[in-house]
Motif scaffolding. Structure first.
Motif, short mmCIF file in Angstrom:
data_model
loop_
_atom_site.label_atom_id
_atom_site.label_comp_id
_atom_site.label_asym_id
_atom_site.label_seq_id
_atom_site.Cartn_x
_atom_site.Cartn_y
_atom_site.Cartn_z
N CYS A 36 1.60 3.55 -5.89
CA CYS A 36 2.30 4.00 -4.68
C CYS A 36 3.15 5.24 -4.93
O CYS A 36 3.25 6.12 -4.05
CB CYS A 36 3.16 2.88 -4.11
N GLU A 37 3.73 5.37 -6.10
CA GLU A 37 4.53 6.55 -6.42
C GLU A 37 3.62 7.78 -6.57
O GLU A 37 3.96 8.87 -6.09
CB GLU A 37 5.34 6.32 -7.69
N HIS A 38 2.48 7.61 -7.20
CA HIS A 38 1.52 8.70 -7.30
C HIS A 38 1.10 9.18 -5.90
O HIS A 38 1.02 10.38 -5.65
CB HIS A 38 0.26 8.27 -8.07
N PHE A 39 0.84 8.24 -5.01
CA PHE A 39 0.43 8.61 -3.65
C PHE A 39 1.54 9.39 -2.95
O PHE A 39 1.30 10.45 -2.36
CB PHE A 39 0.08 7.35 -2.82
N ALA A 40 2.76 8.88 -3.00
CA ALA A 40 3.87 9.53 -2.29
C ALA A 40 4.12 10.94 -2.84
O ALA A 40 4.33 11.88 -2.07
CB ALA A 40 5.13 8.67 -2.40
N THR A 41 4.07 11.09 -4.16
CA THR A 41 4.30 12.42 -4.72
C THR A 41 3.14 13.37 -4.42
O THR A 41 3.36 14.57 -4.23
CB THR A 41 4.58 12.37 -6.24
N MET A 42 1.93 12.85 -4.34
CA MET A 42 0.79 13.70 -3.95
C MET A 42 1.00 14.22 -2.53
O MET A 42 0.74 15.40 -2.25
CB MET A 42 -0.52 12.92 -4.05
N LEU A 91 -8.91 3.09 2.42
CA LEU A 91 -8.85 2.34 1.17
C LEU A 91 -8.86 3.35 0.04
O LEU A 91 -9.45 4.42 0.15
CB LEU A 91 -10.04 1.40 1.03
N THR A 92 -8.19 3.02 -1.05
CA THR A 92 -8.12 3.93 -2.18
C THR A 92 -8.26 3.16 -3.47
O THR A 92 -7.93 1.97 -3.52
CB THR A 92 -6.79 4.73 -2.16
N ASP A 93 -8.77 3.81 -4.49
CA ASP A 93 -8.76 3.19 -5.81
C ASP A 93 -7.30 3.03 -6.21
O ASP A 93 -6.49 3.92 -5.99
CB ASP A 93 -9.48 4.06 -6.84
N TYR A 94 -6.97 1.89 -6.77
CA TYR A 94 -5.59 1.63 -7.17
C TYR A 94 -5.55 1.38 -8.67
O TYR A 94 -6.40 0.65 -9.19
CB TYR A 94 -5.02 0.41 -6.43
N TRP A 144 7.32 3.06 -3.42
CA TRP A 144 7.53 4.41 -2.90
C TRP A 144 6.66 4.68 -1.68
O TRP A 144 5.55 4.17 -1.57
CB TRP A 144 7.16 5.45 -3.97
N GLY A 145 7.19 5.49 -0.78
CA GLY A 145 6.44 5.96 0.38
C GLY A 145 6.99 7.30 0.82
O GLY A 145 8.00 7.78 0.30
N VAL A 146 6.33 7.90 1.79
CA VAL A 146 6.77 9.19 2.31
C VAL A 146 7.16 9.01 3.78
O VAL A 146 6.44 8.38 4.56
CB VAL A 146 5.69 10.28 2.11
N TYR A 147 8.33 9.53 4.13
CA TYR A 147 8.86 9.37 5.49
C TYR A 147 8.13 10.32 6.43
O TYR A 147 8.03 11.51 6.18
CB TYR A 147 10.37 9.67 5.51
N VAL A 148 7.61 9.75 7.56
CA VAL A 148 6.84 10.55 8.50
C VAL A 148 7.47 10.59 9.90
O VAL A 148 6.85 11.07 10.84
CB VAL A 148 5.37 10.05 8.58
N GLY A 149 8.70 10.14 10.02
CA GLY A 149 9.38 10.18 11.31
C GLY A 149 9.29 8.86 12.06
O GLY A 149 8.58 7.94 11.67
N ARG A 209 3.92 14.72 -0.99
CA ARG A 209 5.05 15.65 -0.94
C ARG A 209 4.79 16.95 -1.72
O ARG A 209 5.15 18.02 -1.26
CB ARG A 209 6.33 14.98 -1.45
N TYR A 210 4.19 16.83 -2.89
CA TYR A 210 4.08 17.99 -3.79
C TYR A 210 2.66 18.51 -3.98
O TYR A 210 2.48 19.59 -4.55
CB TYR A 210 4.66 17.64 -5.16
N GLY A 211 1.67 17.72 -3.61
CA GLY A 211 0.30 18.11 -3.90
C GLY A 211 -0.07 17.82 -5.35
O GLY A 211 -1.13 18.21 -5.81
N LYS A 212 0.81 17.13 -6.06
CA LYS A 212 0.61 16.71 -7.46
C LYS A 212 1.15 15.30 -7.61
O LYS A 212 2.07 14.91 -6.90
CB LYS A 212 1.36 17.63 -8.42
N THR A 213 0.60 14.57 -8.57
CA THR A 213 1.08 13.20 -8.77
C THR A 213 2.05 13.11 -9.94
O THR A 213 1.86 13.76 -10.97
CB THR A 213 -0.10 12.23 -9.01
N PHE A 214 3.08 12.30 -9.73
CA PHE A 214 4.06 11.98 -10.76
C PHE A 214 4.40 10.51 -10.63
O PHE A 214 4.36 9.96 -9.53
CB PHE A 214 5.37 12.76 -10.58
#
Length: 153
Positions: free
Chosen positions: A99-105, A89-92, A24-29, A107-112
């Motif tokens: 990666c899904e937790h990061f992308a949802t954070m 760098l981030t704790d993984y 998962w990732g977040v589209y930034v243009g 987009r939503y400010g919360k992790t799923f």
């Protein structure tokens, strides 16, 4: 490029189905996403890359499935937050910070992570004698071991 469905808009979640999990990732243009790559079992790196590089010839799609659960932030806020993370760098952790937790954070400010939730449900069902194939075998295996240790106490 193997896009399934509509073209992404700023801040959309992009899902890249793999063999037994999705990335998962977040589209930034500009045909790019920001996403987390696991460097090891405990360390990740936030990267900005072309969607085509991440897809590597495989299919991908816009998947904002959590919009039903949580209102997304404004697209410009999502992109700004994601761009600030690039190079960090981030704790993984497969269960709590993937990666899904990061992308949802972003987009939503919360992790799923439905992948984790699905694996947990699979582990519970396996513990109850129901055998199914997990989405992410390492996650389910870890949960089975953890459930086994708890049940022996």
């Amino acid at each position: 490029m193997a896009l399934e469905g509509s073209q992404p808009n700023l801040g959309d979640l992009l899902e890249f189905p793999r063999d037994r999990y999705s990335h998962w990732g977040v589209y930034v243009g500009d045909e790019k996403i920001v996403h987390v790559i696991a460097e090891s079992l405990v360390r990740g790196s936030v990267m900005k890359q072309l969607v085509t590089v991440v897809a590597d010839g495989n299919r991908y799609r816009v998947n904002n499935k959590y919009d039903k659960r949580c209102a997304p932030r404004k697209p410009k806020e999502i992109v700004k937050s994601a761009d600030k993370e690039v190079g960090n760098l981030t704790d993984y952790n497969l269960l709590t910070n993937n990666c899904e937790h990061f992308a949802t954070m972003m987009r939503y400010g919360k992790t799923f992570s439905d992948q984790v939730t699905d694996a947990e449900e699979t582990a519970v069902m396996a513990g109850a004698g129901v055998v199914t194939l997990p989405i992410c075998p390492p996650v389910a295996l870890g949960l089975l071991v953890s459930a086994s240790v708890r049940s022996k106490k």
